[in-house]
Design a protein around this motif. Structure first.
Motif, PDB file in Angstrom:
ATOM      1  N   ASP A   1       0.806  -1.223   0.000  1.00 48.29           N
ATOM      2  CA  ASP A   1       0.000   0.000   0.000  1.00 48.29           C
ATOM      3  C   ASP A   1       0.842   1.277   0.000  1.00 48.29           C
ATOM      4  OD1 ASP A   1      -2.155  -1.666   0.080  1.00 48.29           O
ATOM      5  OD2 ASP A   1      -2.580  -1.348   2.197  1.00 48.29           O
TER       6      ASP A   1
ATOM      7  N   ALA B   1       1.353   7.234  -0.197  1.00 48.80           N
ATOM      8  CA  ALA B   1       0.276   6.299   0.146  1.00 48.80           C
ATOM      9  C   ALA B   1      -1.043   6.966  -0.223  1.00 48.80           C
ATOM     10  CB  ALA B   1       0.302   5.955   1.628  1.00 48.80           C
ATOM     11  N   ASP B   2      -2.086   6.154  -0.290  1.00 48.03           N
ATOM     12  CA  ASP B   2      -3.405   6.730  -0.522  1.00 48.03           C
ATOM     13  C   ASP B   2      -3.711   7.731   0.581  1.00 48.03           C
ATOM     14  OD1 ASP B   2      -4.112   5.425  -2.908  1.00 48.03           O
ATOM     15  OD2 ASP B   2      -4.678   3.615  -1.812  1.00 48.03           O
TER      16      ASP B   2
ATOM     17  N   ASP C   1      -6.009   8.249   2.593  1.00 50.31           N
ATOM     18  CA  ASP C   1      -6.588   7.820   3.868  1.00 50.31           C
ATOM     19  C   ASP C   1      -5.592   7.018   4.725  1.00 50.31           C
ATOM     20  OD1 ASP C   1      -6.534   5.635   2.169  1.00 50.31           O
ATOM     21  OD2 ASP C   1      -8.474   4.842   2.822  1.00 50.31           O
ATOM     22  N   LYS C   2      -4.406   6.759   4.219  1.00 48.91           N
ATOM     23  CA  LYS C   2      -3.398   6.007   4.969  1.00 48.91           C
ATOM     24  C   LYS C   2      -2.461   6.972   5.682  1.00 48.91           C
ATOM     25  CE  LYS C   2      -3.398   1.646   2.794  1.00 48.91           C
ATOM     26  NZ  LYS C   2      -4.575   1.182   3.413  1.00 48.91           N
ATOM     27  N   GLU C   3      -2.395   6.814   6.983  1.00 46.04           N
ATOM     28  CA  GLU C   3      -1.483   7.629   7.789  1.00 46.04           C
ATOM     29  C   GLU C   3      -0.174   6.872   7.981  1.00 46.04           C
ATOM     30  OE1 GLU C   3      -2.008  10.768   8.992  1.00 46.04           O
ATOM     31  OE2 GLU C   3      -3.883  10.747   7.849  1.00 46.04           O
ATOM     32  N   PHE C   4       0.922   7.596   7.996  1.00 47.15           N
ATOM     33  CA  PHE C   4       2.215   6.973   8.248  1.00 47.15           C
ATOM     34  C   PHE C   4       3.183   8.030   8.751  1.00 47.15           C
ATOM     35  CE2 PHE C   4       2.352   8.419   3.872  1.00 47.15           C
ATOM     36  CZ  PHE C   4       3.595   9.024   3.776  1.00 47.15           C
TER      37      PHE C   4
END
Length: 132
Positions: A27, A115-116, A118-121
């Motif tokens: 992802d 990342a998309d 809605d993806k947190e990192f």
């Protein structure tokens, strides 16, 4: 997320080169690339460093306190613009880091994580997981 499209957008920007994907989780896209300074930028950095310092160009302080920070600012500004445009156009979430160039190098290394939206990192965690 279309990883190939992101990589192609980076290539088409003509701002960075030597773009490579670093394998990570499906992802995420981790990309390594370089911003190459042109002669106008290095001359401007040299002029700036000379105007800000009485030190000789061969001295470490001249290089580390004035010349390199000027070049890094240019590279970060250019790369930020490309990544921000990409994020605005695609809704991706992206973070990047830059690394100080070697004294003999005419380019600045970057690592970016995409990342998309809605993806947190946390990029530091990603790089730690990759042992970079």
């Amino acid at each position: 997320m279309d990883k190939n499209k992101i990589l192609e957008t980076l290539r088409q920007s003509q701002v960075v080169e030597d773009i490579e994907e670093i394998k990570y989780k499906p992802d995420f896209l981790v990309a390594r690339f370089f911003y190459v300074f042109d002669s106008d930028e290095t001359e401007a950095a040299q002029d700036y460093a000379n105007s800000m310092s009485d030190q000789d160009e061969n001295e470490d302080a001249w290089y580390e306190e004035h010349y390199i920070p000027y070049l890094i600012d240019i590279a970060v500004d250019e790369v930020r613009d490309v990544i921000e445009d990409m994020v605005d156009d695609t809704g991706l979430n992206a973070e990047y880091v830059s690394y100080e160039p070697d004294r003999e190098d005419d380019r600045c290394e970057f690592l970016a994580v995409f990342a998309d939206g809605d993806k947190e990192f946390d990029i530091d965690e990603v790089l730690d997981n990759l042992e970079i």
